[in-house]
Scaffold this motif. Sequence first.
Motif, PDB file in Angstrom:
ATOM      1  N   GLN A  62      49.347   4.768   6.902  1.00 50.33           N
ATOM      2  CA  GLN A  62      48.793   3.530   7.451  1.00 50.33           C
ATOM      3  C   GLN A  62      49.884   2.850   8.283  1.00 50.33           C
ATOM      4  O   GLN A  62      50.913   2.447   7.752  1.00 50.33           O
ATOM      5  N   TRP A  63      49.637   2.717   9.586  1.00 50.66           N
ATOM      6  CA  TRP A  63      50.598   2.064  10.463  1.00 50.66           C
ATOM      7  C   TRP A  63      50.420   0.554  10.386  1.00 50.66           C
ATOM      8  O   TRP A  63      49.310   0.051  10.331  1.00 50.66           O
ATOM      9  N   ARG A  64      51.566  -0.156  10.384  1.00 50.84           N
ATOM     10  CA  ARG A  64      51.540  -1.613  10.410  1.00 50.84           C
ATOM     11  C   ARG A  64      52.831  -2.109  11.030  1.00 50.84           C
ATOM     12  O   ARG A  64      53.792  -1.355  11.196  1.00 50.84           O
ATOM     13  N   VAL A  65      52.850  -3.380  11.352  1.00 55.34           N
ATOM     14  CA  VAL A  65      54.052  -3.988  11.925  1.00 55.34           C
ATOM     15  C   VAL A  65      55.047  -4.224  10.789  1.00 55.34           C
ATOM     16  O   VAL A  65      54.729  -4.885   9.802  1.00 55.34           O
ATOM     17  N   GLY A  66      56.243  -3.677  10.934  1.00 53.83           N
ATOM     18  CA  GLY A  66      57.276  -3.852   9.937  1.00 53.83           C
ATOM     19  C   GLY A  66      58.158  -5.044  10.236  1.00 53.83           C
ATOM     20  O   GLY A  66      58.617  -5.742   9.345  1.00 53.83           O
ATOM     21  N   ASP A  67      58.395  -5.317  11.533  1.00 54.99           N
ATOM     22  CA  ASP A  67      59.225  -6.442  11.942  1.00 54.99           C
ATOM     23  C   ASP A  67      59.057  -6.626  13.451  1.00 54.99           C
ATOM     24  O   ASP A  67      58.631  -5.732  14.154  1.00 54.99           O
ATOM     25  N   SER A  68      59.427  -7.802  13.905  1.00 57.30           N
ATOM     26  CA  SER A  68      59.346  -8.130  15.315  1.00 57.30           C
ATOM     27  C   SER A  68      60.602  -8.882  15.704  1.00 57.30           C
ATOM     28  O   SER A  68      61.094  -9.711  14.943  1.00 57.30           O
ATOM     29  N   GLY A  69      61.151  -8.566  16.859  1.00 56.01           N
ATOM     30  CA  GLY A  69      62.365  -9.226  17.298  1.00 56.01           C
ATOM     31  C   GLY A  69      62.742  -8.804  18.686  1.00 56.01           C
ATOM     32  O   GLY A  69      61.899  -8.729  19.587  1.00 56.01           O
ATOM     33  N   LYS A  70      64.029  -8.484  18.884  1.00 56.35           N
ATOM     34  CA  LYS A  70      64.519  -8.073  20.196  1.00 56.35           C
ATOM     35  C   LYS A  70      65.676  -7.119  20.010  1.00 56.35           C
ATOM     36  O   LYS A  70      66.238  -6.985  18.923  1.00 56.35           O
ATOM     37  N   LEU A  71      66.039  -6.458  21.103  1.00 59.61           N
ATOM     38  CA  LEU A  71      67.187  -5.555  21.089  1.00 59.61           C
ATOM     39  C   LEU A  71      68.429  -6.304  21.556  1.00 59.61           C
ATOM     40  O   LEU A  71      68.386  -7.031  22.544  1.00 59.61           O
TER      41      LEU A  71
END
Length: 147
Positions: A136-145
């Motif tokens: 099951q794919w899901r968002v693990g984290d969000s941010g920037k490089l």
Amino acid sequence: MNKTVKILVIFLAIDAVIAGFYFGIKAISSNSGKSPTDAYEWKKMDEYYQPVDYVEQFIKDDASEKGIFPVQIRNYGRNGDVLKRFKGKNFARSSESSLNLAFPGLDDWTLIDVKYKNEKGMEVARTILYVSIKNQWRVGDSGKLMK
């Protein structure tokens, strides 16, 4: 010159040659300060874009639902060097082993840069870490490089 000084000079000369060789090889093998993200191209996603995997399909469906086409993406896949530059809400410069600890049962993960314009016309750019747990794919984290 006595025998001890001669041995010491020879030892230091050999060390200098070895150190020069080591740092010379290291300088040649480095990729001249290039970022690991430079090898990846931006793709423009619109209604007619053919996704290459489930995550891209999810992004396309989400953009279609929100009406924010066109969306630009840069899919890094499982590149560990790029993961080390990722800074999100939960992770900062992580490794794959830290993902395995944070997400028990982790099957797969991928990093994707996403750029689009919101309803106010402002450009939104972020990097999203997607994780697959028990298929099951899901968002693990969000941010920037980070640079």
